[in-house]
Design an enzyme around this catalytic site. Structure first.
Site, PDB file in Angstrom:
ATOM      1  N   ALA A  35       0.857  -1.193   0.000  1.00 12.58           N
ATOM      2  CA  ALA A  35       0.000   0.000   0.000  1.00 12.58           C
ATOM      3  C   ALA A  35       0.894   1.245   0.000  1.00 12.58           C
ATOM      4  O   ALA A  35       0.713   2.162   0.810  1.00 12.58           O
ATOM      5  CB  ALA A  35      -0.978  -0.009   1.180  1.00 12.58           C
ATOM      6  N   HIS A  40       6.638   6.121   1.487  1.00 18.91           N
ATOM      7  CA  HIS A  40       7.497   4.985   1.112  1.00 18.91           C
ATOM      8  C   HIS A  40       8.459   5.394  -0.003  1.00 18.91           C
ATOM      9  O   HIS A  40       9.615   4.977  -0.022  1.00 18.91           O
ATOM     10  CB  HIS A  40       6.645   3.813   0.634  1.00 18.91           C
ATOM     11  CG  HIS A  40       5.805   3.185   1.692  1.00 18.91           C
ATOM     12  ND1 HIS A  40       4.437   3.332   1.749  1.00 18.91           N
ATOM     13  CD2 HIS A  40       6.130   2.401   2.754  1.00 18.91           C
ATOM     14  CE1 HIS A  40       3.955   2.659   2.775  1.00 18.91           C
ATOM     15  NE2 HIS A  40       4.959   2.092   3.413  1.00 18.91           N
ATOM     16  N   LYS A 155       7.958   8.185  10.957  1.00 18.94           N
ATOM     17  CA  LYS A 155       6.530   8.187  11.270  1.00 18.94           C
ATOM     18  C   LYS A 155       6.212   7.117  12.330  1.00 18.94           C
ATOM     19  O   LYS A 155       5.482   7.360  13.274  1.00 18.94           O
ATOM     20  CB  LYS A 155       5.750   7.949   9.967  1.00 18.94           C
ATOM     21  CG  LYS A 155       4.397   7.349  10.079  1.00 18.94           C
ATOM     22  CD  LYS A 155       3.363   8.357  10.522  1.00 18.94           C
ATOM     23  CE  LYS A 155       1.967   7.803  10.441  1.00 18.94           C
ATOM     24  NZ  LYS A 155       1.818   6.446  10.933  1.00 18.94           N
ATOM     25  N   VAL A 182       6.750  12.148   5.808  1.00 16.49           N
ATOM     26  CA  VAL A 182       6.196  12.950   4.707  1.00 16.49           C
ATOM     27  C   VAL A 182       4.751  13.283   5.068  1.00 16.49           C
ATOM     28  O   VAL A 182       4.010  12.424   5.552  1.00 16.49           O
ATOM     29  CB  VAL A 182       6.268  12.173   3.369  1.00 16.49           C
ATOM     30  CG1 VAL A 182       5.649  12.985   2.233  1.00 16.49           C
ATOM     31  CG2 VAL A 182       7.717  11.821   3.052  1.00 16.49           C
ATOM     32  N   SER A 192      -0.473   4.307   5.257  1.00 18.41           N
ATOM     33  CA  SER A 192      -1.348   3.428   4.469  1.00 18.41           C
ATOM     34  C   SER A 192      -2.743   3.375   5.070  1.00 18.41           C
ATOM     35  O   SER A 192      -3.736   3.184   4.370  1.00 18.41           O
ATOM     36  CB  SER A 192      -0.765   2.013   4.420  1.00 18.41           C
ATOM     37  OG  SER A 192       0.539   2.066   3.888  1.00 18.41           O
ATOM     38  N   ARG A 193      -2.831   3.571   6.381  1.00 19.66           N
ATOM     39  CA  ARG A 193      -4.146   3.493   7.057  1.00 19.66           C
ATOM     40  C   ARG A 193      -4.988   4.746   6.835  1.00 19.66           C
ATOM     41  O   ARG A 193      -6.170   4.736   7.175  1.00 19.66           O
ATOM     42  CB  ARG A 193      -3.954   3.224   8.544  1.00 19.66           C
ATOM     43  CG  ARG A 193      -3.474   1.803   8.824  1.00 19.66           C
ATOM     44  CD  ARG A 193      -3.509   1.461  10.306  1.00 19.66           C
ATOM     45  NE  ARG A 193      -3.351   0.036  10.549  1.00 19.66           N
ATOM     46  CZ  ARG A 193      -2.200  -0.572  10.860  1.00 19.66           C
ATOM     47  NH1 ARG A 193      -1.084   0.138  10.962  1.00 19.66           N
ATOM     48  NH2 ARG A 193      -2.149  -1.878  11.055  1.00 19.66           N
TER      49      ARG A 193
END
Ligand code: PAF
Length: 312
Positions: A35, A40, A155, A182, A192-193
């Site tokens: 995801a 990333h 993060k 970021v 992703s969540r």
């Protein structure tokens, strides 16, 4: 743009790296659960910069061991085609996409990584088995990829701190690099969540970074001012259910009185649990700076800083 080699087995992974390793290239590694988003992408760029012409490996593996009962393992987003495109666009050489049986043949391993006391605080209070699962899979992936450098996002700050600790305590010989978070234009940390949030929740979620910003601005006035200002900001947000808001040392040890520190937050927005953190530099608390006449030399500044947080 060259498509990366997709390795689905340990043997394919070893084969894809053999020639580069034999030629003496350093290997960089970015473990992910897929995801992939711009956060990333920044990790992949850091990995590339750290090894020059050497191979960059990314893994895409949703690790069941790090999800607790009732967590989002089944609905965790799986977007492999888009992930491979992003890896290609960022110069990844090999993407390791193992199945669960490839990583855990015979089921959950008998020997796992015990993450120690740092895993019992912050996230660990809500997710008591999470970091055992994270460290076990990262140790296994390190064993399979055998990287020189591995890149993780700030993060997930507690994860990064624990991976650094594991590498040091178990002498794994991997250079662990932390890459800055970021953010969206409104400050929300990419995750992703974030895809779980509906538009209204997405708007509310920006309160986490505003809360950290408010705390960071009060840092020259000490820890109590940080927590106080952050809480004032958070009270203005509706539908954000705080789990923790804490100041800790950069290695997540006890809160320092002054100097470098980390402000960390976790909160629920709807059913989605979000985390974020920020580096802060603590000044001396006002009590430690009381002048000989009993006044605080900077009390006017302090008042101004608090007022700009909108404490009303
Ligand atoms: O941060 C993640 O995506 C995961 O926790 C990691 C490090 C890939 C381990 O599964």
């Amino acid at each position: 743009m060259t498509a990366p080699v997709v390795a689905r087995t340990r043997a394919e992974l070893a084969g894809a790296l053999a020639a580069r390793r034999a030629a003496g290239h350093r290997v960089a590694f970015v473990p992910t659960m897929g995801a992939l988003h711009a956060g990333h992408a920044s990790l992949l760029d850091v990995a590339r910069a750290s090894v020059g012409d050497g191979p960059v490996v990314a893994s895409v593996f949703v690790n069941p061991m790090q999800f607790g009962p009732g967590e989002d393992l089944d609905r965790y987003p799986r977007t492999l085609d888009a992930d491979l495109e992003m890896c290609a666009a960022h110069g990844v050489d090999v993407v390791f996409v193992p199945g669960v049986d490839e990583v855990y043949p015979g089921g959950e391993p008998q020997v796992t990584v015990e993450p120690g006391p740092l895993a019992a605080v912050l996230e660990g209070r809500t997710r008591p088995t999470h970091f055992r699962g994270v460290l076990t899979v990262v140790a296994k992936l390190f064993g399979l990829v055998r990287p020189d450098v591995a890149v993780f996002g700030e993060k997930d700050y507690q994860q990064l701190a624990l991976i650094r600790r594991m590498v040091a305590d178990l002498c794994l010989g991997v250079d662990v690099v932390g890459a800055p978070t970021v953010r969206e234009p409104d400050g929300l940390a990419l995750s992703s969540r974030n895809r779980y949030l509906d538009p209204e929740q997405r708007r509310k979620a920006a309160a986490l970074s505003r809360t950290l910003q408010a705390g960071a601005q009060a840092a020259p006035y000490g820890v109590d001012a940080v927590i106080g200002s952050a809480r004032v900001e958070l009270r203005r947000a509706h539908g954000v259910d705080l789990d923790y808001l804490e100041v800790r040392a950069p290695d997540l040890g006890p809160t320092p009185a002054e100097g470098e520190a980390r402000l960390l937050i976790a909160a629920r927005v709807g059913a989605t649990r979000l985390i974020d953190n920020m580096a802060i530099t603590l000044g001396q608390p006002p009590a430690a700076r009381t002048g000989t006449d009993g006044t605080h030399p900077d009390s006017a500044d302090r008042e101004a800083a608090t007022t700009t947080q909108g404490d009303s």
